[in-house]
Design a protein around this motif. Structure first.
Motif, PDB file in Angstrom:
ATOM      1  N   LYS A  90      -0.854   7.805   8.512  1.00 44.74           N
ATOM      2  CA  LYS A  90      -0.532   8.723   7.414  1.00 44.74           C
ATOM      3  C   LYS A  90      -1.616   9.765   7.214  1.00 44.74           C
ATOM      4  CE  LYS A  90       3.229   6.455   6.261  1.00 44.74           C
ATOM      5  NZ  LYS A  90       3.201   5.428   7.325  1.00 44.74           N
ATOM      6  N   SER A 124       2.971  19.373   2.523  1.00 48.15           N
ATOM      7  CA  SER A 124       1.596  18.881   2.603  1.00 48.15           C
ATOM      8  C   SER A 124       0.615  19.984   2.225  1.00 48.15           C
ATOM      9  CB  SER A 124       1.275  18.375   4.017  1.00 48.15           C
ATOM     10  OG  SER A 124       2.122  17.300   4.377  1.00 48.15           O
ATOM     11  N   SER A 140      -2.628  13.906   8.670  1.00 52.95           N
ATOM     12  CA  SER A 140      -2.146  14.617   7.489  1.00 52.95           C
ATOM     13  C   SER A 140      -1.792  16.049   7.860  1.00 52.95           C
ATOM     14  CB  SER A 140      -3.215  14.622   6.385  1.00 52.95           C
ATOM     15  OG  SER A 140      -3.232  13.396   5.701  1.00 52.95           O
ATOM     16  N   TYR A 173      -0.320   5.892  -0.251  1.00 51.10           N
ATOM     17  CA  TYR A 173       0.924   6.543   0.123  1.00 51.10           C
ATOM     18  C   TYR A 173       2.116   5.694  -0.306  1.00 51.10           C
ATOM     19  CZ  TYR A 173       1.053   3.185   3.980  1.00 51.10           C
ATOM     20  OH  TYR A 173       1.073   2.029   4.713  1.00 51.10           O
ATOM     21  N   TYR A 194       4.996  10.058  -2.350  1.00 50.46           N
ATOM     22  CA  TYR A 194       3.730  10.789  -2.413  1.00 50.46           C
ATOM     23  C   TYR A 194       2.737  10.255  -1.389  1.00 50.46           C
ATOM     24  CZ  TYR A 194       5.409  12.467  -6.951  1.00 50.46           C
ATOM     25  OH  TYR A 194       6.138  13.033  -7.951  1.00 50.46           O
ATOM     26  N   ARG A 195       1.718  11.096  -1.119  1.00 50.98           N
ATOM     27  CA  ARG A 195       0.620  10.695  -0.260  1.00 50.98           C
ATOM     28  C   ARG A 195      -0.625  11.471  -0.679  1.00 50.98           C
ATOM     29  NH1 ARG A 195       2.053  13.054   3.964  1.00 50.98           N
ATOM     30  NH2 ARG A 195       0.441  14.665   4.059  1.00 50.98           N
ATOM     31  N   GLU A 220       0.511  -0.096   0.282  1.00 47.50           N
ATOM     32  CA  GLU A 220       0.437   1.362   0.139  1.00 47.50           C
ATOM     33  C   GLU A 220      -0.966   1.911   0.335  1.00 47.50           C
ATOM     34  OE1 GLU A 220       1.801  -0.513  -2.369  1.00 47.50           O
ATOM     35  OE2 GLU A 220       3.915  -0.206  -1.855  1.00 47.50           O
TER      36      GLU A 220
END
Length: 332
Positions: free
Chosen positions: A331, A55, A36, A279, A283-284, A254
């Motif tokens: 991710k 982020s 991230s 995710y 978006y995440r 996801e």
């Protein structure tokens, strides 16, 4: 003499700072969700051909200890397909003991991609920025400021110190089929971090090596994205401090869950990380929890760490007809 927890903590923190003046065995901040904050891990990860990325990160160590360590991070990057280049900005603010010690970094990042083959590419990245480090002594508590009842009766003269210095890092990352990895070197120039009465300490270089792969548990052309397992290893070395991070992610649609173990070569301090995230292409969001064992014993909830990340992707207004592969990685 009776001291309350805040006073004892301030005295202890000051004692630790004096120890650091004698010998700096520096260790940079470590995020739990390595990918991230992938530009922090390796500048070569700057830029994604599919979309621009924003982020946000929040990390809180020792939450039940009245937040002595809190870290805030924000970064943004985008990619220029015509120039095969990524551009990024990264801001991280590390606050210790409610601002007694504070370290803010601001960096500009650049990467360039070389397509070696259809399923292989190599990227080089560089990071240039500055560090603003402050010490606010007015928030410290010393023994002579406390009377026999344990009450605070005095204060600290002066507002502390501050220092600004430049910093630089570089890295290389690559991908071949399902494998990805890279190496990075931070604090290349080893800038002077502390200069008090002629006593200087340098910020030691940090060396990072990382390697991982994405393994589809089903046949590639039938259900290739249904379930993926991704083992990873990250090795960090800074001024004689060695850390090995072993982790594994499981991704389905996801959703993603993962677990890491942090260990030193002497196996004297073991830290576990568990995380979960969601995710999409837009978006995440992820959450991770750290807890540690020291010499075989649980160190307690008070020493645990919480980390929350949020990411937003922005589609490019002009899309290229040429499909550009991006570096695969987890991710979170």
């Amino acid at each position: 003499m009776i001291f309350n927890s805040n006073k004892k903590r301030s005295i202890l923190l000051f004692a630790i700072s004096l120890t650091c003046l004698i010998k700096l065995n520096g260790q940079d901040l470590n995020f739990s969700q390595f990918y991230s904050n992938q530009m922090y891990l390796n500048p070569a990860f700057t830029g994604n051909p599919s979309y621009a990325r924003l982020s946000l990160s929040y990390r809180n160590q020792w939450l039940q200890g009245q937040t002595p360590y809190a870290t805030y991070g924000v970064n943004y990057d985008r990619y220029s397909i015509s120039k095969k280049s990524g551009f990024g900005l990264m801001l991280i603010n590390d606050v210790q003991d409610h601002g007694v010690f504070n370290r803010m970094t601001f960096d500009a990042l650049y990467s360039y991609t070389a397509e070696v083959a259809y399923n292989a590419q190599v990227r080089g990245g560089i990071q240039i920025g500055g560090v603003y480090k402050t010490t606010n002594t007015s928030k410290l508590v010393f023994p002579d400021m406390i009377d026999h009842t344990g009450e605070l009766v005095g204060g600290v003269n002066g507002q502390g110190t501050s220092r600004i210095f430049a910093d630089i890092a570089a890295g290389v990352a690559g991908q071949w089929d399902i494998f990805y990895g890279g190496i990075a070197v931070h604090h290349i120039s080893q800038p002077t971090e502390l200069d008090v009465s002629g006593f200087k300490t340098e910020l030691p270089r940090r060396y990072t090596a990382h390697l991982g792969c994405d393994i589809g548990l089903y046949k590639r052309y039938i259900l290739r994205n249904t379930l993926t397992i991704s083992p990873n290893i990250i090795y960090i070395n800074q001024d004689g401090f060695h850390q090995i991070n072993l982790g594994c992610y499981i991704m389905r649609n996801e959703l993603i869950v993962g677990a890491w173990i942090r260990e030193n070569p002497q196996f004297t301090s073991t830290k576990f990380i568990v995380l979960a995230g969601y995710y999409t292409d837009e978006y995440r969001i992820g959450y991770s929890y750290d807890f540690s064992l020291l010499f075989g014993g649980f160190r307690g909830i008070k020493t645990s760490t919480h980390e929350v990340t949020f990411g937003k992707n922005f589609e490019y207004k002009v899309r290229s007809r040429k499909k550009i592969r991006h570096l695969i990685n987890p991710k979170f």
